[in-house]
Design an enzyme around this catalytic site. Structure first.
Site, PDB file in Angstrom:
ATOM      1  N   THR A 111       0.735  -1.350   0.219  1.00 19.60           N
ATOM      2  CA  THR A 111      -0.076  -0.004  -0.075  1.00 19.60           C
ATOM      3  C   THR A 111       0.888   1.194   0.073  1.00 19.60           C
ATOM      4  OG1 THR A 111      -1.914  -1.098   1.149  1.00 19.60           O
ATOM      5  CG2 THR A 111      -1.865   1.281   1.274  1.00 19.60           C
TER       6      THR A 111
ATOM      7  N   ASN B 281       5.690  -0.539   3.446  1.00 17.97           N
ATOM      8  CA  ASN B 281       4.812   0.079   4.659  1.00 17.97           C
ATOM      9  C   ASN B 281       5.622   0.331   5.903  1.00 17.97           C
ATOM     10  OD1 ASN B 281       2.645  -0.181   2.996  1.00 17.97           O
ATOM     11  ND2 ASN B 281       1.758  -2.146   3.991  1.00 17.97           N
TER      12      ASN B 281
ATOM     13  N   HIS C  70      -7.726  -9.400   2.270  1.00 18.78           N
ATOM     14  CA  HIS C  70      -6.977  -9.987   2.945  1.00 18.78           C
ATOM     15  C   HIS C  70      -7.539 -11.142   3.821  1.00 18.78           C
ATOM     16  CE1 HIS C  70      -2.972  -8.404   2.453  1.00 18.78           C
ATOM     17  NE2 HIS C  70      -3.525  -7.065   2.680  1.00 18.78           N
TER      18      HIS C  70
END
Length: 554
Positions: A88, A109, A317
């Protein structure tokens, strides 16, 4: 006759000069005089959206959401992420900086900080405090780890900071990084209070309208309902059965089966909204309020709103890309997009808004599910590093603790201990590489010195190299085989690789001066920012390595 020839020649010469001076359009790039710009640019990033999700649930989409975007917008059907890892933080950063982690510095991340001896979260910054709740750490954030400008920064720089730039996401990093260093605001969700919050990096107190919006307690309303499929569950034929062994049930639940009593599952916590499709609806509602209250798109300068729709990632997820849950999430998301496009029509007008919609990464099928269908896949266990590799190094060098950390499929070595034991970094890195290549599921293992000494232009090694920024990366990068994921968790799924299921993402431009169409020419995620820069006739971001996408405009 001579006069006529001279006159004709003069006319032709004059026509050429006029054509060069006038504002023309060639291959989608503006030249000449400054033309009319969109009043508002909206960058929508759908978290964990693989390209095929545009069509997988096609028969269940309405006419006003994804279908409208594809009908009236311009689709870049062969858009891929051009680096590893596909997470992300790096995804949002690449979209808005127009470059890869090797230049913008957002390599994951979170990464191991050698100076501090601990993990560093990509937007963590304890110099700032939370604004909007009592959750201390939730707002200790800033974009200061980002090394380059964003397209949003360049927009502000282009007009003496008169443009308004705001980022919105349930995730802090997905609100902060796209909005850049100079944003007016970035808002993200605090699951403890159920509030939209921010950081003192942006402001000392929330605007009154945000406080009013928070006081309406929208999360309570969403979580007080049951999550039932929007359509009859028997029609969800694009998904596996509702109760699948490859899906992860909600905490406290024994099976992942509709309907879900959300308030009971949430145990009076507001964080669960992230893992439901209502988190995206909530984000969409807040984004509309941002536009209205901040009067975005109503001034003399182009404004820029960045939106991340994150629930698709949380649901994905937990339940995986084959689940009824993710199918229902996308059907509901399609309706949210339709509502948002209608909102833009009525408040600003389609011709005044430039929208692009893309994703930060895709997602892999659960490896257990793949294996059940005879397709290669597997789980790269943590013990391969913590036990097997450590034992190998202990026997080879008669020394413990040579591995300092393992993150993002990268091995960080203990430099102090290497120096103390007079072990050469290049030597031990090569030995580890040769040994790790024997592990189940490993396709390759690349020492960092290899990435520094060589230049790769294609293949997986080039993706690793474009994701490599030496001060924040490890000494060895591991590439797993297709269908393999890192970790021992056998339910749900993840992303992060350089394979097509993680890199192939949607990209659609829509609205202001965008002609309907489609291209199958290769496009990289780093091409988005320079394309927007070309539209706005401003500088691309400072580290930009992408190129404008041609032939998008009328």
């Amino acid at each position: 006759m001579r006069f006529i020839k001279k006159f004709t020649t003069s006319i032709i010469f004059l026509a050429v000069i006029i054509s060069l001076v006038q504002c023309t359009r060639k291959d989608g790039v503006h030249t000449g005089e400054r033309s009319k710009h969109p009043r508002l640019v909206v960058g929508i990033v759908i978290d964990q959206m693989r390209y095929d999700f545009l069509y997988r649930y096609w028969d269940k989409y309405g006419n006003g959401g994804f279908k409208r975007l594809l009908r009236e917008g311009y689709l870049c059907a062969n858009t891929n992420i051009n680096y590893i890892p596909t997470y992300t933080g790096p995804g949002h950063t690449a979209i808005f900086t127009g470059t890869t982690p090797s230049i913008n510095g957002i390599v994951a991340n979170e990464w191991f900080d050698r100076k501090k001896g601990e993990s560093m979260y990509c937007v963590s910054d304890d110099k700032y405090n939370t604004v909007g709740s009592l959750s201390k750490k939730e707002g200790q954030m800033s974009p200061n780890n980002l090394l380059t400008t964003t397209i949003t920064d360049e927009l502000k720089l282009s007009d003496n900071f008169n443009s308004k730039v705001i980022g919105v996401s349930l995730k802090d990093r997905a609100a902060i990084l796209p909005a850049g260093h100079s944003a007016n605001a970035a808002y993200w969700y605090d699951g403890k209070s159920g509030n939209w919050i921010t950081s003192t990096y942006y402001m000392d107190s929330l605007p009154g309208w945000v406080n009013k919006f928070n006081a309406e307690r929208h999360p309570v309303k969403f979580l007080s309902q049951k999550w039932e499929t929007l359509l009859p569950i028997k029609t969800y034929t694009e998904s596996t059965k509702d109760n699948s062994e490859f899906e992860e049930p909600y905490p406290g639940e024994t099976v992942p089966v509709f309907p879900y009593n959300l308030w009971r599952i949430s145990a009076n916590s507001y964080d669960l909204i992230r893992e439901t499709p209502f988190g995206d609806t909530y984000t969409k509602n807040f984004a509309e309020e941002v536009i209205k209250q901040e009067k975005m798109g109503k001034g003399d300068f182009t404004d820029f709103l960045t939106i991340n729709l994150a629930s698709t990632d949380y649901v994905g997820h937990r339940f995986g890309p084959n689940s009824v849950e993710i199918e229902d999430t996308y059907i509901r998301l399609d309706k949210d997009i339709e509502d948002f496009l209608d909102f833009l029509d009525s408040n600003i007008g389609k011709d005044n808004v430039l929208v692009f919609i893309t994703a930060d990464h895709g997602v892999v099928q659960n490896p257990g599910y793949l294996k059940s269908k005879g397709i290669p896949g597997g789980f790269f266990k943590d013990t391969y590093i913590s036990d097997t590799l450590n034992d190998f190094l202990k026997k080879t060098y008669q020394c413990d603790s040579l591995i300092k950390d393992y993150e993002n499929q990268q091995v960080y070595l203990n430099y102090d201990l290497l120096k103390l034991k007079n072990i050469q970094l290049k030597e031990i890195s090569q030995k580890i590489s040769d040994f790790v290549k024997t592990f189940p599921g490993v396709a390759n293992a690349i020492p960092s010195f290899d990435l520094e000494e060589n230049q790769y232009s294609e293949g997986q090694l080039s993706l690793v190299q474009r994701g490599f920024y030496e001060p924040r990366c490890g000494d060895l990068a591991i590439i797993l085989k297709p269908g393999w994921i890192d970790g021992s968790k056998t339910r749900g799924t993840t992303h992060g690789s350089g394979y097509a299921y993680d890199t192939h993402i949607p990209l659609i431009f829509y609205g202001w001066d965008i002609r309907p169409g489609c291209t199958y020419a290769p496009v990289s995620v780093t091409d988005i920012a320079p394309t927007i820069a070309a539209f706005l006739q401003i500088q691309p971001p400072s580290g930009c390595t992408g190129k404008p996408i041609l032939s998008l405009t009328h």
